[in-house]
Design a protein around this motif. Sequence first.
Motif, PDB file in Angstrom:
ATOM      1  N   SER A 107     -24.797   8.750 -23.097  1.00  0.00           N
ATOM      2  CA  SER A 107     -23.514   8.084 -23.307  1.00  0.00           C
ATOM      3  C   SER A 107     -23.191   7.152 -22.151  1.00  0.00           C
ATOM      4  CB  SER A 107     -22.388   9.124 -23.423  1.00  0.00           C
ATOM      5  OG  SER A 107     -22.599   9.994 -24.513  1.00  0.00           O
ATOM      6  N   ARG A 131     -20.554   6.575 -33.755  1.00  0.00           N
ATOM      7  CA  ARG A 131     -21.107   6.837 -32.408  1.00  0.00           C
ATOM      8  C   ARG A 131     -20.364   6.089 -31.309  1.00  0.00           C
ATOM      9  NH1 ARG A 131     -25.796   4.989 -31.320  1.00  0.00           N
ATOM     10  NH2 ARG A 131     -25.873   3.380 -32.949  1.00  0.00           N
ATOM     11  N   GLU A 171     -16.547   3.402 -25.770  1.00  0.00           N
ATOM     12  CA  GLU A 171     -17.246   4.655 -25.537  1.00  0.00           C
ATOM     13  C   GLU A 171     -18.461   4.677 -26.444  1.00  0.00           C
ATOM     14  OE1 GLU A 171     -15.890   7.064 -23.379  1.00  0.00           O
ATOM     15  OE2 GLU A 171     -17.793   8.141 -23.533  1.00  0.00           O
ATOM     16  N   ASN A 226     -21.800   6.744 -27.571  1.00  0.00           N
ATOM     17  CA  ASN A 226     -22.468   8.046 -27.593  1.00  0.00           C
ATOM     18  C   ASN A 226     -23.746   7.970 -28.418  1.00  0.00           C
ATOM     19  OD1 ASN A 226     -20.351   9.425 -26.118  1.00  0.00           O
ATOM     20  ND2 ASN A 226     -19.130   9.321 -27.989  1.00  0.00           N
TER      21      ASN A 226
END
Length: 128
Positions: free
Chosen positions: A17, A70, A85, A87
Amino acid sequence: QVNVVASGGGLVQAGGSLRLSCAVSESILRSMLNINVKAWYRQATGSERELVAAVDAHGRTEYADSVKGRFTISENNADNTFFLEMNSLKPAATAVYYCKANLITTFQGTRGYTGDYWGQGTQVTVSS
């Protein structure tokens, strides 16, 4: 002068991440800054720049199909920053990531800067 500064890129292994940040500011004190759309784009080597995620002033979001579920775009309107963000990163996510703000500034009732302003880009590299 409008400043848009992206940060947070780096090298990460597949499945990892990263969180990118974009700070938008305007240099005139007491100037009002209204951002209509905050967006992240990316450009891989040899490819066109593509939209990754965006959020408008009403909080409506849009994501590229390849990142849905994601990646998450979020914002902090108190200081005109927004984030991506990321991930479960995949090697295909390797690219330079750019933030863009579509904005209007006003100072004492007079419109100042308007339009799209881009950050300088931050490299994201996902190793397999």
